[in-house]
Design a protein around this motif. Structure first.
Motif, PDB file in Angstrom:
ATOM      1  N   ASN A 123       0.858  -1.190   0.000  1.00 44.85           N
ATOM      2  CA  ASN A 123       0.000   0.000   0.000  1.00 44.85           C
ATOM      3  C   ASN A 123       0.895   1.242   0.000  1.00 44.85           C
ATOM      4  N   LEU A 124       1.378   1.578  -1.159  1.00 43.79           N
ATOM      5  CA  LEU A 124       2.362   2.658  -1.259  1.00 43.79           C
ATOM      6  C   LEU A 124       1.675   4.014  -1.289  1.00 43.79           C
ATOM      7  N   ASP A 125       2.419   5.049  -0.906  1.00 45.17           N
ATOM      8  CA  ASP A 125       1.886   6.399  -1.079  1.00 45.17           C
ATOM      9  C   ASP A 125       2.720   7.136  -2.120  1.00 45.17           C
ATOM     10  N   ILE A 126       2.348   8.383  -2.387  1.00 48.65           N
ATOM     11  CA  ILE A 126       2.976   9.070  -3.514  1.00 48.65           C
ATOM     12  C   ILE A 126       4.453   9.368  -3.305  1.00 48.65           C
ATOM     13  N   HIS A 127       4.905   9.331  -2.020  1.00 43.57           N
ATOM     14  CA  HIS A 127       6.317   9.642  -1.775  1.00 43.57           C
ATOM     15  C   HIS A 127       7.241   8.464  -2.065  1.00 43.57           C
ATOM     16  N   ASP A 128       6.649   7.266  -2.131  1.00 44.09           N
ATOM     17  CA  ASP A 128       7.496   6.102  -2.326  1.00 44.09           C
ATOM     18  C   ASP A 128       8.021   6.038  -3.748  1.00 44.09           C
ATOM     19  N   GLN A 129       9.329   5.837  -3.832  1.00 43.88           N
ATOM     20  CA  GLN A 129       9.925   5.710  -5.157  1.00 43.88           C
ATOM     21  C   GLN A 129      10.183   4.251  -5.475  1.00 43.88           C
ATOM     22  N   ILE A 130       9.963   3.915  -6.730  1.00 45.04           N
ATOM     23  CA  ILE A 130      10.234   2.548  -7.156  1.00 45.04           C
ATOM     24  C   ILE A 130      11.555   2.540  -7.925  1.00 45.04           C
ATOM     25  N   PHE A 131      12.497   1.708  -7.447  1.00 46.73           N
ATOM     26  CA  PHE A 131      13.810   1.606  -8.100  1.00 46.73           C
ATOM     27  C   PHE A 131      13.898   0.279  -8.836  1.00 46.73           C
ATOM     28  N   SER A 132      14.841   0.197  -9.722  1.00 47.73           N
ATOM     29  CA  SER A 132      15.172  -1.097 -10.303  1.00 47.73           C
ATOM     30  C   SER A 132      16.572  -1.462  -9.811  1.00 47.73           C
ATOM     31  N   LYS A 133      16.678  -2.645  -9.201  1.00 45.69           N
ATOM     32  CA  LYS A 133      17.961  -3.032  -8.597  1.00 45.69           C
ATOM     33  C   LYS A 133      18.334  -4.458  -8.996  1.00 45.69           C
ATOM     34  N   GLN A 134      19.632  -4.740  -8.905  1.00 47.30           N
ATOM     35  CA  GLN A 134      20.137  -6.098  -9.099  1.00 47.30           C
ATOM     36  C   GLN A 134      20.139  -6.768  -7.724  1.00 47.30           C
ATOM     37  N   VAL A 135      19.217  -7.673  -7.484  1.00 45.95           N
ATOM     38  CA  VAL A 135      19.055  -8.223  -6.133  1.00 45.95           C
ATOM     39  C   VAL A 135      18.918  -9.746  -6.145  1.00 45.95           C
ATOM     40  N   ARG A 136      18.994 -10.320  -4.943  1.00 48.83           N
ATOM     41  CA  ARG A 136      18.580 -11.705  -4.742  1.00 48.83           C
ATOM     42  C   ARG A 136      17.964 -11.806  -3.349  1.00 48.83           C
ATOM     43  N   TYR A 137      17.356 -12.969  -3.052  1.00 40.56           N
ATOM     44  CA  TYR A 137      16.753 -13.191  -1.738  1.00 40.56           C
ATOM     45  C   TYR A 137      17.580 -14.187  -0.941  1.00 40.56           C
ATOM     46  N   ARG A 138      17.771 -13.869   0.321  1.00 38.27           N
ATOM     47  CA  ARG A 138      18.457 -14.831   1.205  1.00 38.27           C
ATOM     48  C   ARG A 138      17.448 -15.775   1.835  1.00 38.27           C
ATOM     49  N   THR A 139      16.229 -15.285   2.033  1.00 37.99           N
ATOM     50  CA  THR A 139      15.152 -16.161   2.508  1.00 37.99           C
ATOM     51  C   THR A 139      13.944 -15.863   1.634  1.00 37.99           C
ATOM     52  N   VAL A 140      13.058 -16.845   1.528  1.00 34.68           N
ATOM     53  CA  VAL A 140      11.877 -16.640   0.714  1.00 34.68           C
ATOM     54  C   VAL A 140      10.651 -16.786   1.593  1.00 34.68           C
ATOM     55  N   GLY A 141      10.135 -15.678   2.056  1.00 36.86           N
ATOM     56  CA  GLY A 141       8.907 -15.676   2.839  1.00 36.86           C
ATOM     57  C   GLY A 141       7.858 -14.952   2.015  1.00 36.86           C
ATOM     58  N   ASP A 142       7.090 -14.101   2.679  1.00 35.15           N
ATOM     59  CA  ASP A 142       6.112 -13.313   1.947  1.00 35.15           C
ATOM     60  C   ASP A 142       6.781 -12.185   1.176  1.00 35.15           C
ATOM     61  N   MET A 143       6.174 -11.814   0.055  1.00 36.25           N
ATOM     62  CA  MET A 143       6.702 -10.701  -0.723  1.00 36.25           C
ATOM     63  C   MET A 143       6.669  -9.409   0.072  1.00 36.25           C
ATOM     64  N   THR A 144       5.724  -9.341   1.011  1.00 36.45           N
ATOM     65  CA  THR A 144       5.506  -8.077   1.714  1.00 36.45           C
ATOM     66  C   THR A 144       6.444  -7.857   2.891  1.00 36.45           C
ATOM     67  N   CYS A 145       7.066  -8.920   3.385  1.00 34.05           N
ATOM     68  CA  CYS A 145       7.922  -8.712   4.547  1.00 34.05           C
ATOM     69  C   CYS A 145       9.266  -9.401   4.435  1.00 34.05           C
ATOM     70  N   THR A 146       9.628  -9.839   3.232  1.00 35.32           N
ATOM     71  CA  THR A 146      10.949 -10.409   3.036  1.00 35.32           C
ATOM     72  C   THR A 146      11.743  -9.457   2.150  1.00 35.32           C
ATOM     73  N   ALA A 147      12.828  -8.950   2.671  1.00 32.70           N
ATOM     74  CA  ALA A 147      13.596  -7.969   1.916  1.00 32.70           C
ATOM     75  C   ALA A 147      14.610  -8.654   1.013  1.00 32.70           C
ATOM     76  N   ALA A 148      14.911  -7.983  -0.105  1.00 32.59           N
ATOM     77  CA  ALA A 148      15.938  -8.472  -1.013  1.00 32.59           C
ATOM     78  C   ALA A 148      17.277  -7.879  -0.605  1.00 32.59           C
ATOM     79  N   VAL A 149      18.348  -8.524  -0.988  1.00 29.20           N
ATOM     80  CA  VAL A 149      19.667  -7.935  -0.769  1.00 29.20           C
ATOM     81  C   VAL A 149      20.302  -7.666  -2.134  1.00 29.20           C
TER      82      VAL A 149
END
Lengths: 418, 301
Positions: B230-256
């Motif tokens: 549920n983003l607001d207008i201040h949130d910026q969307i970036f494109s990054k080269q990432v991977r996941y160390r753990t795979v949980g929910d998309m909403t609370c698992t951060a990429a590195v």
């Protein structure tokens, strides 16, 4: 690279958690986010000096609040030489059963002595328990050397005193290291302040110590953990595999074996390790055995070599550590679990108790065994048990007792006579 | 092969525990999330039970916030090994039990999935659930037994844990209780990766470096951009080269941020990284010192 499991027992006051924290911290096994959390927690506790390394291991809310270790916590680190599993166990007498849990799987025990307090009741208790559990190596870390100005004389005194105390304990190997966990002396690198100590510091000791158990028993022991039925739908045939861990000795295809307790004789027709055919399986390996004949055998049955000594018995003498809040009472209905074999059992006689402060036998004619008490007992089992003497056979001579009513694990036992 | 010896020991310990589960319980289940730890469990189960079928189904508690790559991988794996998969959805539990869904910018259904898990245990009368929890993940987990008894309400009581002596596991329980069994308790994140490398275990592609649209959290973690946020207008969307160390929910698992293409790249990366697995990737454990302890007491696996 191999694995060393060790345990340390004691309280925050002895510097146990600081010692573990120091090992993890100085071997760079702690991540920065965890250090940040620690810094925050150390500040919360009003400790303005350095990090409170003890907070690393005390994982439960109640432990952090009370500043004591209640239950065993496992910590992991590795160096180029070895992978280590630390069982950080409580030292308080009321949590002895949790100490048992952590200590029982260890290859080495670290007994911490605070040089200022010297050998205490707790030192003696932990040493006696380690020897009862059959832990092959004991390392006595004489800590807080900074408080005695790193005095060699003070160190020697404690070493001599400990040697006298432990003379009658069945330990394979006892070593001593003077350290200061707080100051990091003799933990990773040899201490400049204790040049009189010429042996390795703690970490190198742990990397190099040979902890392999010196079991004398050669008898092959295998208990069926699980029977796997494979139905080949093409040929409509069923293949039964008897799967389990080899507790001691080895098994080969073609071996003549007997299934106990029924005494059925047969031959091993195939041996597999993780689905792949193999000729031989050895101690600690998990194998699936097939027999030449169609055999009715199930979980808990033993498969033994025909040419070896294999006496089963319904009566055994054992050392017991009672671990339940409710004391043992005559008539209590128990289940004996000897690895995958379970049978109803009862304690028929309490032979004597062991004073875990002095290791002396106590004859008090008591009919109860209380929490954390250690004693020798006679046990009668409903089904015959194939148990070996603990001191010569190691893990195959161990069992637990379960209360039939509550299902709690109430005691740990080692076999003295079967 | 420098690590062979201790990986063999860990493997044998894990398989021994699985055989104890299969031998002692009537209705076991294996909790499968599609993450690397539960994929390793499946691999261990193949070693323990093949050529026969598993004596348990795989159970996936679907939060509805999964990575599509993880779901695809799950379905492929299940059809490849030809085992039974049971899926139960948090979405359905929310409707059925009239629960309040999670809210906020990064809505986490981590607490809600406990309801679905306990309902599923009831529905199938599972007496034991095998899980891929590791003791190095978090300090409350570091305290848990390999056979962890849960009461009638699914709760873990850290003060009443049974002693667990040697490698003898007591799986006897009273009516209503059930057990969570953790075969890879003694494995670390690095052990898992060394094992994946040695055994050539396939993983969902999100464990390896890829381009992804992400949003930064207040604490500078990178969360996958998805419809669940549920983003607001201040949130910026970036494109990054990432991977996941753990795979949980998309909403609370951060990429590195990562350039790791292979398992051996990942191992190198973990060896030099200074942030723990959960610290790097889980928003939910940062909330308090005892977040995991509290969730476990409520029945979380």
């Amino acid at each position: 690279m191999n694995l060393l499991r060790f345990f340390t027992a004691g309280n925050v006051d002895d510097g146990k958690s600081t010692l573990i924290g120091r090992l993890l911290f100085d071997s760079e096994s702690i991540s920065t986010d965890i250090i940040e959390t620690l810094t925050r927690q150390s500040k919360n506790k009003g400790k303005d000096t350095n990090l409170d390394l003890a907070l690393l291991t005390d994982g439960l809310r109640a432990e952090r609040e009370q500043g004591i270790t209640i239950d065993v916590a496992y910590k992991y680190f590795s160096t180029e030489k070895r992978k280590f599993i630390i069982a950080d166990t409580p030292g308080h007498i009321q949590y002895t059963r949790n100490m048992f849990t952590g200590a029982s799987t260890a290859d080495l025990a670290i007994i911490l002595i605070d040089i200022v307090n010297g050998i205490t009741e707790q030192t003696r208790r932990h040493s006696i328990i380690s020897s009862i559990l059959g832990i092959p190596n004991i390392l006595v870390c004489i800590n807080k050397m900074d408080l005695v100005a790193y005095s060699e004389h003070a160190y020697r005194q404690i070493v001599e005193e400990y040697k006298i105390f432990s003379k009658n304990l069945p330990m394979h190997q006892v070593d001593f290291i003077p350290v200061s966990a707080l100051e990091g002396e003799n933990i990773i690198i040899p201490s400049e302040r204790m040049r009189w100590y010429s042996r390795e510091p703690l970490l190198s000791f742990l990397e190099n110590v040979d902890y392999r158990p010196t079991e004398k028993s050669e008898e092959s022991r295998f208990q069926i953990q699980y029977v796997s039925n494979y139905v080949d739908t093409m040929t409509n045939t069923i293949t039964r595999r008897f799967v389990g861990k080899i507790l001691s000795g080895s098994y080969q295809t073609g071996d003549r074996v007997t299934i106990l307790p029924d005494g059925i004789s047969t031959k091993i027709s195939a041996l597999e390790k993780y689905g792949i055919k193999t000729h031989i399986g050895s101690k600690d390996e998990i194998v699936a055995i097939q027999f030449e004949d169609e055999i009715d055998a199930g979980r808990g049955n033993s498969i033994v070599q025909d040419n070896q000594k294999n006496g089963t018995s319904n009566e055994l003498t054992a050392t017991l550590c009672w671990m339940d809040n409710s004391p043992f009472h005559p008539g209590q209905k128990l289940i004996l679990q000897h690895h995958s074999h379970t049978t109803k059992a009862r304690i028929t006689e309490i032979l004597h108790k062991i004073d875990i402060k002095t290791n002396r036998e106590v004859y008090d004619n008591s009919e109860e065994i209380g929490l954390n008490e250690i004693c020798q007992v006679s046990i009668k089992t409903a089904d015959p048990v194939l148990a070996d003497h603990f001191l010569s056979a190691g893990r195959t001579g161990t069992f637990i007792l379960i209360d039939e009513n509550t299902n709690n694990t109430v005691a740990a036992g080692t076999v003295l006579k079967c | 092969m420098a690590f062979a010896e201790y990986l063999d020991q860990l493997e044998a310990e894990a398989i021994h525990i699985m055989l104890e589960v299969a031998g002692q319980f009537e209705r076991p289940a294996l909790l499968f999330s599609g993450g690397k730890d539960s994929i390793c469990l499946v691999h261990l189960a193949l070693k323990a039970f093949r050529p026969a079928k598993f004596p348990f189904p795989l159970v996936h508690i679907d939060t509805g916030h999964n990575f599509p790559e993880a779901l695809n991988f799950r379905d492929q794996l299940v059809s490849q090994i030809d085992e039974k998969l049971i899926v139960r959805k948090v979405e359905d539990t929310i409707k059925k039990r009239k629960l309040t869904d999670s809210s906020g910018k990064f809505p986490s259904r981590n607490a809600l999935q406990t309801y679905t898990l306990l309902d599923t245990i009831d529905e199938f009368e599972f007496d034991v659930c095998i899980g891929g929890a590791r003791r190095d993940e978090e300090k409350a987990r570091a305290k848990e037994r390999i056979f962890s008894v849960r009461d009638d309400f699914g709760q873990w009581n850290p003060k009443k844990q049974r002693p667990e002596i040697w490698d003898i596991y007591n799986g006897r329980i009273n009516k209503g209780e059930n057990v969570r069994a953790f075969p890879i308790s003694n494995w670390t994140e690095l052990d898992i990766w060394h094992y994946i490398e040695r055994e050539k275990i396939e993983l969902p592609e999100i464990y390896f470096t890829h381009q992804r649209k992400v949003v930064k959290t207040d604490s500078d973690q990178l969360m996958a951009y998805s419809d669940y946020l549920n983003l607001d207008i201040h949130d910026q969307i970036f494109s990054k080269q990432v991977r996941y160390r753990t795979v949980g929910d998309m909403t609370c698992t951060a990429a590195v941020e990562s350039e790791a293409f292979t398992v051996s790249d990942i191992i190198k990366e973990i060896k030099i990284t200074k942030i723990s697995e959960r610290g790097a990737t889980r928003m939910d454990d940062r909330i308090s010192e005892a977040a995991m302890e509290d969730r476990k007491k409520n029945g979380y696996f």
